[in-house]
Design a protein around this motif. Structure first.
Motif, PDB file in Angstrom:
ATOM      1  N   VAL A 331       0.842  -1.207   0.000  1.00 30.95           N
ATOM      2  CA  VAL A 331       0.000   0.000   0.000  1.00 30.95           C
ATOM      3  C   VAL A 331       0.874   1.254   0.000  1.00 30.95           C
ATOM      4  O   VAL A 331       0.558   2.257  -0.656  1.00 30.95           O
ATOM      5  N   LYS A 332       1.978   1.196   0.730  1.00 30.49           N
ATOM      6  CA  LYS A 332       2.867   2.357   0.802  1.00 30.49           C
ATOM      7  C   LYS A 332       3.472   2.688  -0.567  1.00 30.49           C
ATOM      8  O   LYS A 332       3.773   3.850  -0.863  1.00 30.49           O
ATOM      9  N   LYS A 333       3.656   1.674  -1.416  1.00 31.00           N
ATOM     10  CA  LYS A 333       4.249   1.899  -2.737  1.00 31.00           C
ATOM     11  C   LYS A 333       3.269   2.540  -3.721  1.00 31.00           C
ATOM     12  O   LYS A 333       3.674   3.083  -4.747  1.00 31.00           O
ATOM     13  N   LEU A 334       1.981   2.468  -3.411  1.00 30.76           N
ATOM     14  CA  LEU A 334       0.973   3.054  -4.299  1.00 30.76           C
ATOM     15  C   LEU A 334       1.170   4.566  -4.415  1.00 30.76           C
ATOM     16  O   LEU A 334       1.262   5.272  -3.409  1.00 30.76           O
ATOM     17  N   LEU A 366      -7.962  -7.845   3.956  1.00 28.88           N
ATOM     18  CA  LEU A 366      -8.764  -6.702   3.518  1.00 28.88           C
ATOM     19  C   LEU A 366      -8.892  -5.656   4.630  1.00 28.88           C
ATOM     20  O   LEU A 366      -8.792  -4.455   4.377  1.00 28.88           O
ATOM     21  N   VAL A 367      -9.097  -6.126   5.853  1.00 29.17           N
ATOM     22  CA  VAL A 367      -9.190  -5.203   6.990  1.00 29.17           C
ATOM     23  C   VAL A 367      -7.869  -4.471   7.192  1.00 29.17           C
ATOM     24  O   VAL A 367      -7.832  -3.250   7.415  1.00 29.17           O
ATOM     25  N   GLU A 368      -6.776  -5.225   7.077  1.00 35.82           N
ATOM     26  CA  GLU A 368      -5.454  -4.621   7.234  1.00 35.82           C
ATOM     27  C   GLU A 368      -5.199  -3.576   6.147  1.00 35.82           C
ATOM     28  O   GLU A 368      -4.643  -2.504   6.415  1.00 35.82           O
ATOM     29  N   ALA A 369      -5.609  -3.892   4.920  1.00 30.04           N
ATOM     30  CA  ALA A 369      -5.446  -2.945   3.821  1.00 30.04           C
ATOM     31  C   ALA A 369      -6.210  -1.653   4.088  1.00 30.04           C
ATOM     32  O   ALA A 369      -5.736  -0.549   3.803  1.00 30.04           O
ATOM     33  N   LEU A 370      -7.412  -1.783   4.659  1.00 31.82           N
ATOM     34  CA  LEU A 370      -8.199  -0.600   5.019  1.00 31.82           C
ATOM     35  C   LEU A 370      -7.497   0.228   6.088  1.00 31.82           C
ATOM     36  O   LEU A 370      -7.468   1.459   6.035  1.00 31.82           O
ATOM     37  N   GLN A 371      -6.927  -0.445   7.054  1.00 31.84           N
ATOM     38  CA  GLN A 371      -6.278   0.241   8.170  1.00 31.84           C
ATOM     39  C   GLN A 371      -5.075   1.075   7.726  1.00 31.84           C
ATOM     40  O   GLN A 371      -4.755   2.080   8.351  1.00 31.84           O
ATOM     41  N   VAL A 372      -4.396   0.654   6.658  1.00 29.89           N
ATOM     42  CA  VAL A 372      -3.207   1.395   6.192  1.00 29.89           C
ATOM     43  C   VAL A 372      -3.520   2.321   5.016  1.00 29.89           C
ATOM     44  O   VAL A 372      -2.611   2.862   4.374  1.00 29.89           O
ATOM     45  N   GLY A 373      -4.814   2.532   4.750  1.00 31.08           N
ATOM     46  CA  GLY A 373      -5.200   3.554   3.778  1.00 31.08           C
ATOM     47  C   GLY A 373      -5.334   3.127   2.342  1.00 31.08           C
ATOM     48  O   GLY A 373      -5.300   3.961   1.431  1.00 31.08           O
ATOM     49  N   ASP A 406     -16.739  -0.982   7.641  1.00 32.69           N
ATOM     50  CA  ASP A 406     -17.296  -0.730   8.966  1.00 32.69           C
ATOM     51  C   ASP A 406     -16.442  -1.354  10.072  1.00 32.69           C
ATOM     52  O   ASP A 406     -16.591  -1.023  11.251  1.00 32.69           O
ATOM     53  N   ARG A 407     -15.523  -2.252   9.701  1.00 30.70           N
ATOM     54  CA  ARG A 407     -14.711  -2.954  10.704  1.00 30.70           C
ATOM     55  C   ARG A 407     -13.487  -2.148  11.122  1.00 30.70           C
ATOM     56  O   ARG A 407     -13.102  -2.132  12.281  1.00 30.70           O
ATOM     57  N   ALA A 408     -12.862  -1.475  10.166  1.00 26.71           N
ATOM     58  CA  ALA A 408     -11.649  -0.705  10.512  1.00 26.71           C
ATOM     59  C   ALA A 408     -11.274   0.200   9.358  1.00 26.71           C
ATOM     60  O   ALA A 408     -11.399  -0.155   8.206  1.00 26.71           O
ATOM     61  N   GLU A 409     -10.815   1.382   9.715  1.00 27.48           N
ATOM     62  CA  GLU A 409     -10.321   2.301   8.691  1.00 27.48           C
ATOM     63  C   GLU A 409      -9.452   3.349   9.344  1.00 27.48           C
ATOM     64  O   GLU A 409      -9.847   4.024  10.281  1.00 27.48           O
ATOM     65  N   CYS A 410      -8.232   3.446   8.865  1.00 31.23           N
ATOM     66  CA  CYS A 410      -7.289   4.416   9.417  1.00 31.23           C
ATOM     67  C   CYS A 410      -6.357   4.853   8.310  1.00 31.23           C
ATOM     68  O   CYS A 410      -5.751   4.021   7.653  1.00 31.23           O
ATOM     69  N   VAL A 411      -6.262   6.168   8.086  1.00 29.78           N
ATOM     70  CA  VAL A 411      -5.460   6.668   6.981  1.00 29.78           C
ATOM     71  C   VAL A 411      -4.276   7.467   7.487  1.00 29.78           C
ATOM     72  O   VAL A 411      -4.416   8.303   8.371  1.00 29.78           O
ATOM     73  N   ASP A 412      -3.124   7.193   6.922  1.00 28.80           N
ATOM     74  CA  ASP A 412      -1.933   7.986   7.236  1.00 28.80           C
ATOM     75  C   ASP A 412      -1.892   9.161   6.270  1.00 28.80           C
ATOM     76  O   ASP A 412      -1.591   9.009   5.093  1.00 28.80           O
ATOM     77  N   SER A 413      -2.209  10.340   6.761  1.00 29.90           N
ATOM     78  CA  SER A 413      -2.290  11.518   5.887  1.00 29.90           C
ATOM     79  C   SER A 413      -0.963  11.873   5.246  1.00 29.90           C
ATOM     80  O   SER A 413      -0.914  12.553   4.226  1.00 29.90           O
ATOM     81  N   LEU A 414       0.154  11.422   5.832  1.00 30.96           N
ATOM     82  CA  LEU A 414       1.469  11.731   5.252  1.00 30.96           C
ATOM     83  C   LEU A 414       1.648  11.103   3.884  1.00 30.96           C
ATOM     84  O   LEU A 414       2.437  11.562   3.075  1.00 30.96           O
TER      85      LEU A 414
END
Length: 423
Positions: A331-334, A366-373, A406-414
């Motif tokens: 995800v970070k490479k996107l 999928l949940v992990e992917a949501l958590q990292v944005g 609905d289970r998890a979502e967290c975005v790193d704005s950086l």
């Protein structure tokens, strides 16, 4: 007062001070580099630039070194050194086609199995290497006269009787071949023979650092042809794949790492499904993910390309699932490295997420992917634009992710700080 170069010291073509003056049959003197370029571009219609007279010759125009003019130029340079003029060095005499042909015949004869002479062959090839390294002009002359075919044939001959004493001649051939890349089809074919590939695999595991570096450049050239039989043959040779992976795991230099990854990329994407398990067995999935944590753009793109190929295989995806940082790294490479890196990352994430339920019973990825944005980045990717194939995969990923929002979502704005959107 500006220093004026005497007209007799300047080349009529470039009007610059001559470094290697040569005279044609028309008795006009030119700088060697300029007149050779003129003659090569003229093809069959070779004429003197000044007199326009046809240059008649059996093979190629005779360029006679003008030592008198050259010495006068050198003297003039010395007399005007206070003006910042450096003395031009005495040029080396370039090789001729006849010199090259004679040397190549000797190499061919000394490499034949029935009268093989490794010592003489090594001396001759070392001579070729030294002369080709002197100038681009010499290198072109060797290439034009088929040097790579002769060297590849010699490598094949010596590989037939491969033993420890032949290792030195093999190293010399490999290092000389790298001067003449890219290789022609005939040379690649000889180097891609079973005997040659076995010797190449031996060098990957037992050669010196320089020979291992050279052999991977040659191997990269061979596999560019993407002939499945050569790749399958290489995969059956003991130590071949392991030797390549070792060059990635214990890098010699960035150039070697890139060449190794590109070679593995051709192998992964052209090998049979059953052969792909070997890439997983040697720990390549984990190694690539470790590399992706911190690497430059070129290595990142190649590592992602290889990983994308391995994850077509079920065992490859299972290894990716079990590696804790797989999803965060991808995800970070996107949208951070390059368009190519983004396309590979989307493809890899798509393969992991699409097959998760069937292979891993879950939704954890999928949940992990949501958590990292991942959701926001994929949305943004569709807005800034991408290839049609990547667009389809990104859209499918968004549908899969949306189920778990609905289970998890967290975005790193950086991750979005320096991103420029295209509207």
């Amino acid at each position: 007062m500006e220093l004026v170069i005497p007209s007799q010291f300047t080349c009529p073509i470039s009007l610059d001070l001559m470094k290697d003056p040569v005279t044609l049959s028309t008795e006009i003197t030119y700088d060697r580099e300029n007149i050779e370029k003129w003659i090569n571009e003229a093809g069959k219609n070779q004429t003197c630039p000044i007199t326009n007279q046809e240059l008649k010759c059996d093979i190629e125009p005779v360029l006679i070194p003008n030592h008198y003019i050259r010495k006068m130029i050198q003297q003039w340079c010395v007399e005007n050194k206070e003006h910042g003029i450096e003395r031009i060095p005495t040029p080396r005499i370039p090789v001729t086609s006849s010199d090259v042909s004679e040397c190549l015949v000797k190499i061919t004869n000394s490499s034949k199995l029935e009268m093989q002479d490794a010592i003489l062959c090594k001396e001759l090839i070392t001579k070729v290497k030294n002369l080709a390294s002197e100038s681009d002009r010499n290198k072109r002359c060797f290439i034009t006269n088929g040097t790579t075919k002769v060297l590849s044939a010699a490598f094949l001959e010596f590989s037939e009787g491969k033993n420890t004493k032949n290792a030195t001649i093999g190293e010399v051939i490999l290092s000389t071949l790298t001067l003449f890349l890219p290789l022609d089809v005939k040379s690649k074919s000889m180097l891609g023979s079973i005997s040659s590939l076995r010797w190449i695999a031996w060098f990957l595991n037992n050669g010196s650092l320089s020979s291992r570096r050279n052999v991977v450049f040659v191997l990269r050239e061979i596999l560019k042809m993407e002939e499945h039989d050569k790749i399958e043959t290489l995969l059956t040779i003991e130590g071949a794949l392991e030797g390549l992976v070792k060059l990635v795991k214990e890098p010699i230099c960035p150039t070697t790492t890139k060449a190794s990854l590109l070679t593995i990329y051709h192998m992964v994407n052209s090998s049979s499904q059953s052969s792909k398990s070997r890439f997983v067995d040697v720990g390549l999935v984990e190694l690539l993910l470790e590399i992706l944590v911190d690497c430059d753009k070129s290595i990142c793109e190649k590592a992602l390309g290889v990983l994308d190929g391995i994850l077509n295989y079920e065992e490859g995806r299972k290894r990716a699932y079990s590696y804790a940082l797989s999803v965060p790294i991808l995800v970070k490479k996107l949208l951070r490295i390059s368009d190519l890196a983004t396309e590979f990352s989307v493809s890899i994430l798509w393969k992991i997420c699409k097959n998760e339920k069937r292979e891993n019973n879950g939704g954890c990825v999928l949940v992990e992917a949501l958590q990292v944005g991942a959701f926001q980045k994929l949305l943004l990717l569709l807005q800034v634009g991408c290839s049609e194939t990547t667009k389809e995969k990104a859209s499918e990923l968004l549908k899969l992710l949306n189920v778990h929002r609905d289970r998890a979502e967290c975005v790193d704005s950086l991750d979005f700080k320096s991103l420029k959107r295209k509207f």
